[in-house]
Design a protein around this motif. Structure first.
Motif, PDB file in Angstrom:
ATOM      1  N   LEU A  67       0.829  -1.203   0.000  1.00 39.07           N
ATOM      2  CA  LEU A  67       0.000   0.000   0.000  1.00 39.07           C
ATOM      3  C   LEU A  67       0.863   1.252   0.000  1.00 39.07           C
ATOM      4  CD1 LEU A  67      -2.774  -0.985   2.608  1.00 39.07           C
ATOM      5  CD2 LEU A  67      -2.999  -0.900   0.116  1.00 39.07           C
ATOM      6  N   SER A  68       1.946   1.257   0.777  1.00 43.50           N
ATOM      7  CA  SER A  68       2.799   2.441   0.854  1.00 43.50           C
ATOM      8  C   SER A  68       3.547   2.697  -0.449  1.00 43.50           C
ATOM      9  CB  SER A  68       3.792   2.312   2.017  1.00 43.50           C
ATOM     10  OG  SER A  68       4.776   1.339   1.743  1.00 43.50           O
ATOM     11  N   ARG A 176      13.017   8.015   2.266  1.00 43.28           N
ATOM     12  CA  ARG A 176      13.435   9.346   2.706  1.00 43.28           C
ATOM     13  C   ARG A 176      12.578   9.836   3.871  1.00 43.28           C
ATOM     14  NH1 ARG A 176      12.344  11.890  -1.516  1.00 43.28           N
ATOM     15  NH2 ARG A 176      10.532  13.090  -0.854  1.00 43.28           N
ATOM     16  N   HIS A 177      11.287   9.615   3.806  1.00 44.28           N
ATOM     17  CA  HIS A 177      10.410  10.066   4.884  1.00 44.28           C
ATOM     18  C   HIS A 177      10.630   9.253   6.163  1.00 44.28           C
ATOM     19  CE1 HIS A 177       8.217  12.141   1.611  1.00 44.28           C
ATOM     20  NE2 HIS A 177       7.887  12.971   2.574  1.00 44.28           N
ATOM     21  N   LYS A 325       2.848  16.054  12.130  1.00 41.85           N
ATOM     22  CA  LYS A 325       3.878  15.177  11.572  1.00 41.85           C
ATOM     23  C   LYS A 325       3.252  13.898  11.006  1.00 41.85           C
ATOM     24  CE  LYS A 325       7.835  17.277  12.229  1.00 41.85           C
ATOM     25  NZ  LYS A 325       8.737  17.611  11.085  1.00 41.85           N
ATOM     26  N   VAL A 326       2.318  13.340  11.757  1.00 42.29           N
ATOM     27  CA  VAL A 326       1.670  12.097  11.320  1.00 42.29           C
ATOM     28  C   VAL A 326       0.864  12.339  10.055  1.00 42.29           C
ATOM     29  CG1 VAL A 326      -0.060  10.366  11.928  1.00 42.29           C
ATOM     30  CG2 VAL A 326       1.639  11.084  13.619  1.00 42.29           C
ATOM     31  N   ASN A 327       0.120  13.431  10.013  1.00 40.61           N
ATOM     32  CA  ASN A 327      -0.680  13.741   8.826  1.00 40.61           C
ATOM     33  C   ASN A 327       0.206  13.912   7.595  1.00 40.61           C
ATOM     34  OD1 ASN A 327      -3.418  13.672   9.579  1.00 40.61           O
ATOM     35  ND2 ASN A 327      -3.283  15.686  10.547  1.00 40.61           N
ATOM     36  N   GLY A 328       1.330  14.607   7.772  1.00 37.90           N
ATOM     37  CA  GLY A 328       2.250  14.796   6.653  1.00 37.90           C
ATOM     38  C   GLY A 328       2.849  13.492   6.176  1.00 37.90           C
ATOM     39  N   TYR A 329       3.153  12.607   7.113  1.00 43.36           N
ATOM     40  CA  TYR A 329       3.742  11.312   6.776  1.00 43.36           C
ATOM     41  C   TYR A 329       2.737  10.451   6.014  1.00 43.36           C
ATOM     42  CZ  TYR A 329       6.698   7.172   7.536  1.00 43.36           C
ATOM     43  OH  TYR A 329       7.495   6.070   7.362  1.00 43.36           O
ATOM     44  N   TYR A 330       1.511  10.389   6.511  1.00 38.86           N
ATOM     45  CA  TYR A 330       0.478   9.617   5.823  1.00 38.86           C
ATOM     46  C   TYR A 330       0.219  10.162   4.424  1.00 38.86           C
ATOM     47  CZ  TYR A 330      -1.110   6.594   9.662  1.00 38.86           C
ATOM     48  OH  TYR A 330      -1.209   5.620  10.621  1.00 38.86           O
ATOM     49  N   LYS A 331       0.215  11.482   4.319  1.00 37.94           N
ATOM     50  CA  LYS A 331      -0.015  12.107   3.006  1.00 37.94           C
ATOM     51  C   LYS A 331       1.070  11.705   2.019  1.00 37.94           C
ATOM     52  CE  LYS A 331      -1.973  15.200   0.225  1.00 37.94           C
ATOM     53  NZ  LYS A 331      -3.364  15.071  -0.268  1.00 37.94           N
ATOM     54  N   ALA A 332       2.315  11.674   2.486  1.00 42.95           N
ATOM     55  CA  ALA A 332       3.431  11.320   1.610  1.00 42.95           C
ATOM     56  C   ALA A 332       3.356   9.864   1.170  1.00 42.95           C
ATOM     57  CB  ALA A 332       4.758  11.586   2.328  1.00 42.95           C
ATOM     58  N   LEU A 333       2.914   8.974   2.067  1.00 38.82           N
ATOM     59  CA  LEU A 333       2.893   7.552   1.744  1.00 38.82           C
ATOM     60  C   LEU A 333       1.620   7.119   1.033  1.00 38.82           C
ATOM     61  CD1 LEU A 333       5.356   7.508   3.672  1.00 38.82           C
ATOM     62  CD2 LEU A 333       4.474   5.351   4.585  1.00 38.82           C
ATOM     63  N   PHE A 334       0.479   7.684   1.468  1.00 35.55           N
ATOM     64  CA  PHE A 334      -0.808   7.167   0.996  1.00 35.55           C
ATOM     65  C   PHE A 334      -1.661   8.198   0.254  1.00 35.55           C
ATOM     66  CE2 PHE A 334       0.179   4.984   5.109  1.00 35.55           C
ATOM     67  CZ  PHE A 334       0.530   3.763   4.565  1.00 35.55           C
ATOM     68  N   ASP A 339      -6.123  12.373   9.286  1.00 33.97           N
ATOM     69  CA  ASP A 339      -7.418  13.019   9.517  1.00 33.97           C
ATOM     70  C   ASP A 339      -8.390  12.713   8.386  1.00 33.97           C
ATOM     71  OD1 ASP A 339      -6.608  14.097  11.918  1.00 33.97           O
ATOM     72  OD2 ASP A 339      -6.094  16.064  11.079  1.00 33.97           O
ATOM     73  N   GLN A 340      -7.905  12.767   7.155  1.00 35.39           N
ATOM     74  CA  GLN A 340      -8.774  12.487   6.008  1.00 35.39           C
ATOM     75  C   GLN A 340      -9.266  11.046   6.010  1.00 35.39           C
ATOM     76  OE1 GLN A 340      -6.057  13.720   2.904  1.00 35.39           O
ATOM     77  NE2 GLN A 340      -7.084  15.697   2.632  1.00 35.39           N
ATOM     78  N   MET A 341      -8.473  10.157   6.618  1.00 35.35           N
ATOM     79  CA  MET A 341      -8.885   8.760   6.728  1.00 35.35           C
ATOM     80  C   MET A 341      -9.791   8.515   7.930  1.00 35.35           C
ATOM     81  SD  MET A 341      -5.360   6.706   5.905  1.00 35.35           S
ATOM     82  CE  MET A 341      -4.291   7.122   4.537  1.00 35.35           C
ATOM     83  N   GLY A 342      -9.977   9.550   8.761  1.00 34.65           N
ATOM     84  CA  GLY A 342     -10.803   9.391   9.951  1.00 34.65           C
ATOM     85  C   GLY A 342     -10.094   8.676  11.087  1.00 34.65           C
TER      86      GLY A 342
END
Length: 358
Positions: A67-68, A176-177, A325-334, A339-342
């Motif tokens: 998935l990533s 990198r992330h 930080k978590v939101n940015g990381y998820y955005k980069a991977l997925f 937050d958008q994933m709930g």
């Protein structure tokens, strides 16, 4: 003389092309192929000819890696538990329709796996993983074994999957992330005095008295977060311990696996365990997140070190907004934020004798 040399080189390459067309990704009488030979993390050399359009994963870390890397549309079979993960459904709603082929813990349905006619199967190294690889080889079904038990081998697993499918630029981005999160934590803790370093205990999905050894990913999550893992001298996979051993270790903090059953945490209210430093000081946490576990081997696991370091040494991370930080990381991977994933961290636990969260 130079002209003769050029003529000779042209003749040489023409002869090579005619006599050995596979060098150029072709075989006489067959359609174009792209032969790749990769060495998996079990040391096996695997030949993969042609495009990889159908992938089967056999355990959750493999599915999270796929998935990533943005390869979710190639999935035709997955370990059964991944079909229920909220992160998988948020990233790839179609995952609910992907065929479940069993699990590492309960067993893989080999007939179902083969019936999917995969171009690539991603296997675990424990239990029967290597035997499955040998059975698939007999059927000419390429398979790779990954062993994502450290941050480095998670990155190596991603690189291996990418090479097996013919390359993906997302591998470099994910690596990198991961490195950025690890470096952030290490930089903030680089001058942490030994006398201020906390001790910690990780309770595995099996229960409160099952813990991670010094060979496992959870150990690296702790050490990266500046925490001494009290069970670091144990070897192998998850190991059972006695309540007396836990009391003797008396850790400053405790982290319960995301997949530990809630009933197991109730044992912390036992009279003997309630005197543990971690329990009496309300330093018992449940590993995030409610979308997918950070304590399982995947690119998400570096976030567990950042989360834990900020929990244990908050003064060193005052300017760090964990959710950002978590939101940015998820955005980069997925390509979607948490937050958008709930999703939520959901890192609290409940005690049996209290309605208050620790």
């Amino acid at each position: 003389m130079k002209q003769k040399t050029n003529v000779f080189m042209i003749v040489f390459w023409l002869v090579l092309l005619i006599s050995n067309p596979v060098v150029f990704g072709q075989e006489t009488g067959k359609k174009n192929v792209n032969l790749r030979i990769v060495t998996d993390l079990a040391g096996r050399q695997v030949k993969i000819a042609g495009p990889v359009n159908k992938i089967v994963t056999t355990f959750k870390p493999a599915t999270l890696c796929v998935l990533s890397l943005g390869l979710e549309k190639k999935l035709v079979g997955i370990d059964t538990s991944s079909g229920r993960d909220r992160l998988g459904m948020a990233v790839f709603p179609g995952i609910k329709k992907v065929k479940g082929i069993g699990s590492k813990s309960m067993g893989i349905n080999f007939e179902t796996l083969v019936s999917l006619e995969p171009d690539l199967v991603i296997l675990y190294s424990q239990k029967d993983g290597r035997k499955l690889a040998n059975r698939l080889k007999i059927l000419n079904i390429p398979s790779i074994v990954i062993l994502p038990e450290t941050f480095d081998t998670i990155k190596h697993s991603l690189e291996l999957i990418a090479r097996a499918v013919g390359g993906t630029d997302q591998t470099i981005s994910v690596g990198r992330h991961m490195d950025e999160i690890i470096s952030l934590v290490q930089d903030r803790l680089s001058d942490l005095p030994d006398k201020e370093r906390k001790t910690g205990y990780f309770a595995s999905p099996r229960g409160l008295f099952s813990t991670a050894t010094g060979n496992m990913l959870q150990h690296e999550i702790f050490t990266t977060a500046g925490i001494y893992n009290v069970s670091c001298d144990l070897k192998g996979y998850f190991q059972d311990i006695s309540p007396e051993q836990l009391i003797k270790w008396n850790p400053d903090i405790m982290v319960l696996s995301r997949h530990m059953k809630k009933g197991a945490a109730k044992q912390l209210s036992n009279k003997g365990l309630s005197r543990l430093t971690a329990v009496s000081h309300h330093k018992v946490y449940r590993c995030p997140s409610d979308l997918a576990p950070w304590d399982f081997p995947s690119p998400l696991s570096v976030l567990a070190s950042l989360w834990l370091a900020k929990k244990v040494y908050p003064d060193r991370f005052l300017d760090i907004d964990l959710k950002d930080k978590v939101n940015g990381y998820y955005k980069a991977l997925f390509n979607k934020t948490m937050d958008q994933m709930g999703g939520n961290l959901d890192d609290k636990i409940w005690m049996i004798k209290s309605d208050d969260k620790i």
